[in-house]
Design a protein around this motif. Structure first.
Motif, PDB file in Angstrom:
ATOM      1  N   THR A 138       1.270   6.233 -11.323  1.00  0.00           N
ATOM      2  CA  THR A 138       1.542   5.037 -12.112  1.00  0.00           C
ATOM      3  C   THR A 138       1.060   5.157 -13.554  1.00  0.00           C
ATOM      4  O   THR A 138       1.325   4.274 -14.364  1.00  0.00           O
ATOM      5  CB  THR A 138       0.868   3.803 -11.477  1.00  0.00           C
ATOM      6  OG1 THR A 138      -0.554   4.025 -11.423  1.00  0.00           O
ATOM      7  CG2 THR A 138       1.403   3.555 -10.068  1.00  0.00           C
ATOM      8  N   ASP A 195      10.603  -8.065  -4.079  1.00  0.00           N
ATOM      9  CA  ASP A 195      10.310  -7.111  -5.138  1.00  0.00           C
ATOM     10  C   ASP A 195       9.076  -6.266  -4.825  1.00  0.00           C
ATOM     11  O   ASP A 195       8.251  -6.627  -3.983  1.00  0.00           O
ATOM     12  CB  ASP A 195      10.105  -7.882  -6.445  1.00  0.00           C
ATOM     13  CG  ASP A 195      10.149  -6.984  -7.668  1.00  0.00           C
ATOM     14  OD1 ASP A 195      10.760  -5.907  -7.599  1.00  0.00           O
ATOM     15  OD2 ASP A 195       9.563  -7.370  -8.703  1.00  0.00           O
ATOM     16  N   GLY A 197       6.847  -5.370  -7.312  1.00  0.00           N
ATOM     17  CA  GLY A 197       5.810  -5.557  -8.328  1.00  0.00           C
ATOM     18  C   GLY A 197       6.057  -4.718  -9.565  1.00  0.00           C
ATOM     19  O   GLY A 197       7.196  -4.461  -9.947  1.00  0.00           O
ATOM     20  N   LYS A 198       4.967  -4.270 -10.198  1.00  0.00           N
ATOM     21  CA  LYS A 198       5.061  -3.508 -11.435  1.00  0.00           C
ATOM     22  C   LYS A 198       5.323  -2.028 -11.144  1.00  0.00           C
ATOM     23  O   LYS A 198       5.182  -1.564 -10.025  1.00  0.00           O
ATOM     24  CB  LYS A 198       3.771  -3.661 -12.239  1.00  0.00           C
ATOM     25  CG  LYS A 198       3.464  -5.090 -12.658  1.00  0.00           C
ATOM     26  CD  LYS A 198       2.158  -5.156 -13.432  1.00  0.00           C
ATOM     27  CE  LYS A 198       1.833  -6.586 -13.856  1.00  0.00           C
ATOM     28  NZ  LYS A 198       0.551  -6.679 -14.591  1.00  0.00           N
ATOM     29  N   GLY A 199       5.654  -1.297 -12.177  1.00  0.00           N
ATOM     30  CA  GLY A 199       5.828   0.143 -12.050  1.00  0.00           C
ATOM     31  C   GLY A 199       7.278   0.575 -12.114  1.00  0.00           C
ATOM     32  O   GLY A 199       8.195  -0.223 -11.889  1.00  0.00           O
ATOM     33  N   THR A 203      10.767  -1.075 -10.628  1.00  0.00           N
ATOM     34  CA  THR A 203      11.781  -1.451 -11.615  1.00  0.00           C
ATOM     35  C   THR A 203      13.136  -0.875 -11.254  1.00  0.00           C
ATOM     36  O   THR A 203      14.166  -1.564 -11.320  1.00  0.00           O
ATOM     37  CB  THR A 203      11.366  -0.974 -13.015  1.00  0.00           C
ATOM     38  OG1 THR A 203      10.133  -1.604 -13.376  1.00  0.00           O
ATOM     39  CG2 THR A 203      12.428  -1.311 -14.053  1.00  0.00           C
ATOM     40  N   HIS A 226       8.783 -12.551  -5.366  1.00  0.00           N
ATOM     41  CA  HIS A 226       7.600 -11.762  -5.748  1.00  0.00           C
ATOM     42  C   HIS A 226       7.072 -10.995  -4.539  1.00  0.00           C
ATOM     43  O   HIS A 226       7.036 -11.520  -3.425  1.00  0.00           O
ATOM     44  CB  HIS A 226       6.515 -12.685  -6.290  1.00  0.00           C
ATOM     45  CG  HIS A 226       5.244 -11.975  -6.614  1.00  0.00           C
ATOM     46  ND1 HIS A 226       5.109 -11.171  -7.734  1.00  0.00           N
ATOM     47  CD2 HIS A 226       4.054 -11.915  -5.964  1.00  0.00           C
ATOM     48  CE1 HIS A 226       3.885 -10.667  -7.756  1.00  0.00           C
ATOM     49  NE2 HIS A 226       3.219 -11.106  -6.700  1.00  0.00           N
ATOM     50  N   ASP A 228       5.082  -6.830  -3.239  1.00  0.00           N
ATOM     51  CA  ASP A 228       4.503  -5.535  -3.579  1.00  0.00           C
ATOM     52  C   ASP A 228       4.829  -4.578  -2.431  1.00  0.00           C
ATOM     53  O   ASP A 228       5.811  -4.796  -1.717  1.00  0.00           O
ATOM     54  CB  ASP A 228       2.990  -5.633  -3.857  1.00  0.00           C
ATOM     55  CG  ASP A 228       2.210  -6.270  -2.711  1.00  0.00           C
ATOM     56  OD1 ASP A 228       2.496  -5.964  -1.524  1.00  0.00           O
ATOM     57  OD2 ASP A 228       1.294  -7.073  -2.988  1.00  0.00           O
TER      58      ASP A 228
END
Length: 343
Positions: A138, A195, A197-199, A203, A226, A228
C-alpha cells in the motif's frame, strides 16, 4: 558502566552485549539495529546515531565471523504477507514451490493490525533478502521505487502507475466486470457493491463495478456500500441493506472474506441465498471453495502470479535485467452456488 555490567563484574563474569541489548537501549527493533550496524540504508540519521552511540556505550562488537559469512549470497527472497489474508497464504505456498525449483528460499515477514508495512519490509532487509516480493503493498509508488534501489522489488496484486519496478497482478476491474456481466445475464438489475476502502486495488475493483453497471445501462442502480477486506465489513454492509428495507437482488463484495460476512448476516436474517439475494466475492480463496459457502467468485490465478513473481526476481538477480516489467493476468469467473436468476 550500567548496573547490568557492574553486576557481571562483581560475579566475576562478563556478559557479552547482544544485538537485543542495543535495541532495548535505543527503543527500536533489532532489525533496525542490524541495518545500522551493517551500513544498510533505511533507518533515519537520528536513529543511526542513537544506535551507534548505544553500541559504543554497551561495548557491542559485530561478530566478524558472521560478517564474513554474510558476505556470501543468501539466495533468499523476502515476502511481505498480510497475516489475515487467506489469499496471501495461498500465494505464499505457491511462492515456496516456485522458489525452490530455482534454488531460492523464502523469508516471510508479516503485516498485522499492529505491525505496519514499513516494519515488515525492514525485517526482510535485515535478513539480507536479495529481492522483495510484496503482496498487495500500500506504500506510495515513489516509496516503493526508492526501496527498489536497495533490493529488487516485485509488487504482486497491485497496479502501480508510472512505477519503475516489477509488477505482477490481475486486471481487477475486468474481474469485477465479469461478475456484473454474469449477474446481468441471469436477469439481475439491482446489484449492490460492498467497497474495499482505500488503496489502488480497491479503486480498480470499484471502477470495474461502475463501468460494468454503466455498460449495461444500469447507472440508476449503482449502489456502493462502505466496506473493507474483512468479514465484519460484509456483515455491516448486509445489516445496512436489511435495515434499509430495500434489498437488492444481488451483492458483489470486494473480496471473499467480505462476501462471507454478507452470507452470514443474510442467513441469520432468514434471507435465502441465492433464492432472494445472489452473492459473489473476489479472490477464489480456500474458504470460498468450502461446501458450506460454495461462493461464486473470481480467481486471480494464485499459482500463476507466484511463478511470475519468482521469475521476475530471478531475472533481476541472476540475469541482470534492469528494465521494469508489468505482467497483467486475466482473472476468470468461478460460478458456484451463491448466484442464480432473481425471483
Amino acid at each position: 558502566m550500567d548496573e547490568a555490567g557492574s553486576e557481571g563484574r562483581r560475579n566475576g563474569t562478563t556478559k557479552r552485549p547482544r544485538l537485543e541489548d542495543v535495541a532495548a537501549r535505543v527503543g527500536v527493533s533489532t532489525a533496525s539495529v542490524s541495518l545500522v550496524l551493517s551500513g544498510v540504508p533505511g533507518p533515519s540519521e537520528r536513529t543511526r546515531q542513537r544506535v551507534l552511540r548505544a553500541a559504543a556505550e554497551l561495548g557491542y562488537q559485530v561478530d566478524r565471523t558472521a560478517s564474513l559469512l554474510a558476505g556470501r549470497r543468501t539466495r533468499l527472497l523476502g515476502v511481505m504477507v498480510d497475516v489475515h489474508s487467506p489469499f496471501h497464504a495461498e500465494l505464499v505456498e505457491h511462492l515456496h514451490t516456485a522458489a525452490e525449483e530455482v534454488g531460492y528460499d523464502l523469508v516471510l515477514s508479516t503485516q498485522t493490525r499492529t505491525r505496519d508495512e514499513h516494519t515488515a519490509v525492514e525485517t526482510l532487509l535485515a535478513f539480507r533478502s536479495e529481492a522483495l516480493i510484496l503482496l498487495g503493498p500500500t506504500a506510495p509508488a515513489d516509496t516503493l521505487a526508492s526501496l527498489d534501489r536497495k533490493a529488487p522489488v516485485i509488487a504482486v496484486g497491485r497496479r502501480i502507475a508510472d512505477g519503475e519496478l516489477d509488477v505482477v497482478r490481475t486486471a481487477d476491474d475486468d474481474g469485477v466486470g465479469q461478475i456484473v456481466d454474469h449477474l446481468v445475464a441471469l436477469g439481475h438489475r439491482t446489484i449492490a457493491y460492498v467497497d474495499g476502502g482505500k488503496g489502488v486495488i480497491a479503486t480498480d475493483r470499484r471502477r470495474g463495478y461502475r463501468t460494468a453497471m454503466r455498460r449495461h445501462g444500469l447507472d440508476a442502480h449503482i449502489r456502493i456500500l462502505h466496506g473493507d477486506n474483512t468479514e465484519a465489513a460484509g456483515e455491516r454492509a448486509a445489516r445496512h441493506l436489511l435495515d434499509s428495507g430495500d434489498l437488492p437482488t444481488a451483492v458483489v463484495a470486494y473480496n471473499d472474506q467480505c462476501a462471507i460476512g454478507v452470507l452470514a448476516t443474510l442467513a441469520r436474517a432468514g434471507v435465502a441465498v441465492p433464492g432472494e439475494v445472489s452473492v459473489a466475492g473476489y479472490d477464489d480463496d480456500r474458504l470460498s471453495r468450502l461446501s458450506c459457502f460454495n461462493l461464486t467468485t473470481v480467481s486471480q490465478g494464485a499459482e500463476e502470479q507466484a511463478r511470475h513473481a519468482v521469475a521476475a526476481a530471478v531475472e533481476r538477480l541472476d540475469q541482470g535485467r534492469t528494465t521494469p516489467r508489468e505482467v497483467v493476468l486475466t482473472p476468470h469467473l468461478v460460478v458456484r452456488g451463491t448466484t442464480a436468476a432473481p425471483r
